[in-house]
Design a protein around this motif. Structure first.
Motif, PDB file in Angstrom:
ATOM      1  N   ARG A 143      -7.573 150.725  90.779  1.00  0.00           N
ATOM      2  CA  ARG A 143      -7.948 151.871  89.930  1.00  0.00           C
ATOM      3  C   ARG A 143      -8.767 151.403  88.729  1.00  0.00           C
ATOM      4  O   ARG A 143      -9.779 152.008  88.379  1.00  0.00           O
ATOM      5  CB  ARG A 143      -6.700 152.635  89.476  1.00  0.00           C
ATOM      6  N   ARG A 144      -8.330 150.329  88.104  1.00  0.00           N
ATOM      7  CA  ARG A 144      -9.048 149.812  86.928  1.00  0.00           C
ATOM      8  C   ARG A 144     -10.430 149.308  87.314  1.00  0.00           C
ATOM      9  O   ARG A 144     -11.402 149.526  86.574  1.00  0.00           O
ATOM     10  CB  ARG A 144      -8.232 148.695  86.254  1.00  0.00           C
ATOM     11  N   GLU A 164     -12.670 152.244  87.602  1.00  0.00           N
ATOM     12  CA  GLU A 164     -13.038 152.724  86.262  1.00  0.00           C
ATOM     13  C   GLU A 164     -14.126 151.841  85.657  1.00  0.00           C
ATOM     14  O   GLU A 164     -15.105 152.349  85.086  1.00  0.00           O
ATOM     15  CB  GLU A 164     -11.821 152.733  85.339  1.00  0.00           C
ATOM     16  N   LEU A 165     -13.954 150.540  85.770  1.00  0.00           N
ATOM     17  CA  LEU A 165     -14.947 149.608  85.225  1.00  0.00           C
ATOM     18  C   LEU A 165     -16.284 149.755  85.940  1.00  0.00           C
ATOM     19  O   LEU A 165     -17.343 149.713  85.298  1.00  0.00           O
ATOM     20  CB  LEU A 165     -14.450 148.163  85.324  1.00  0.00           C
ATOM     21  N   GLU A 220     -14.208 142.873  84.815  1.00  0.00           N
ATOM     22  CA  GLU A 220     -14.254 142.865  83.346  1.00  0.00           C
ATOM     23  C   GLU A 220     -15.464 142.067  82.853  1.00  0.00           C
ATOM     24  O   GLU A 220     -16.119 142.468  81.885  1.00  0.00           O
ATOM     25  CB  GLU A 220     -12.952 142.303  82.801  1.00  0.00           C
ATOM     26  N   LEU A 279     -10.169 141.580  89.287  1.00  0.00           N
ATOM     27  CA  LEU A 279     -10.220 142.315  88.029  1.00  0.00           C
ATOM     28  C   LEU A 279     -11.010 141.548  86.973  1.00  0.00           C
ATOM     29  O   LEU A 279     -11.823 142.139  86.252  1.00  0.00           O
ATOM     30  CB  LEU A 279      -8.806 142.608  87.527  1.00  0.00           C
ATOM     31  N   GLU A 336      -2.975 149.496  90.913  1.00  0.00           N
ATOM     32  CA  GLU A 336      -3.431 149.667  89.532  1.00  0.00           C
ATOM     33  C   GLU A 336      -4.702 148.857  89.278  1.00  0.00           C
ATOM     34  O   GLU A 336      -5.621 149.328  88.598  1.00  0.00           O
ATOM     35  CB  GLU A 336      -2.331 149.268  88.553  1.00  0.00           C
TER      36      GLU A 336
END
Length: 95
Positions: free
Chosen positions: A63-64, A67-68, A15, A11, A60
């Motif tokens: 999923r994030r 999206e990113l 980001e 993650l 989760e």
């Protein structure tokens, strides 16, 4: 590295890719994408050994990350089209 650490790093790289896309820092975007690919491979290896479904936190995170990824594509694609047009004009001039 443990599964929770791998997912957190996965993650974090996504980001960082988003931040690099916002800043139009293409070298950082590529470096983070390469690092994320390595982490993703480690996650796949670990999941093949563990043979268990994703837990809620892992799902989760995935999923994030998706999206990113879409947000990064939305920011990068217009720039790539513009760069492609510039390069094709430059190619026509150098002929």
């Amino acid at each position: 590295m443990s599964a929770p650490d791998l997912f957190a790093e996965f993650l974090a790289c996504s980001e960082a890719m988003m931040a690099a896309a916002i800043d139009q820092d293409w070298a950082a975007l590529q470096a983070n994408a390469n690092q994320r690919d390595e982490i993703e491979a480690a996650i796949k290896r670990q999941r093949a050994i563990e043979r268990r479904p994703l837990n809620d936190r892992e799902a989760e995170i995935f999923r994030r990350v998706l999206e990113l990824d879409q947000e990064v594509r939305d920011r990068v694609e217009p720039w790539l089209k513009h760069a492609g047009k510039l390069l094709s004009r430059w190619g026509a001039l150098s002929s």
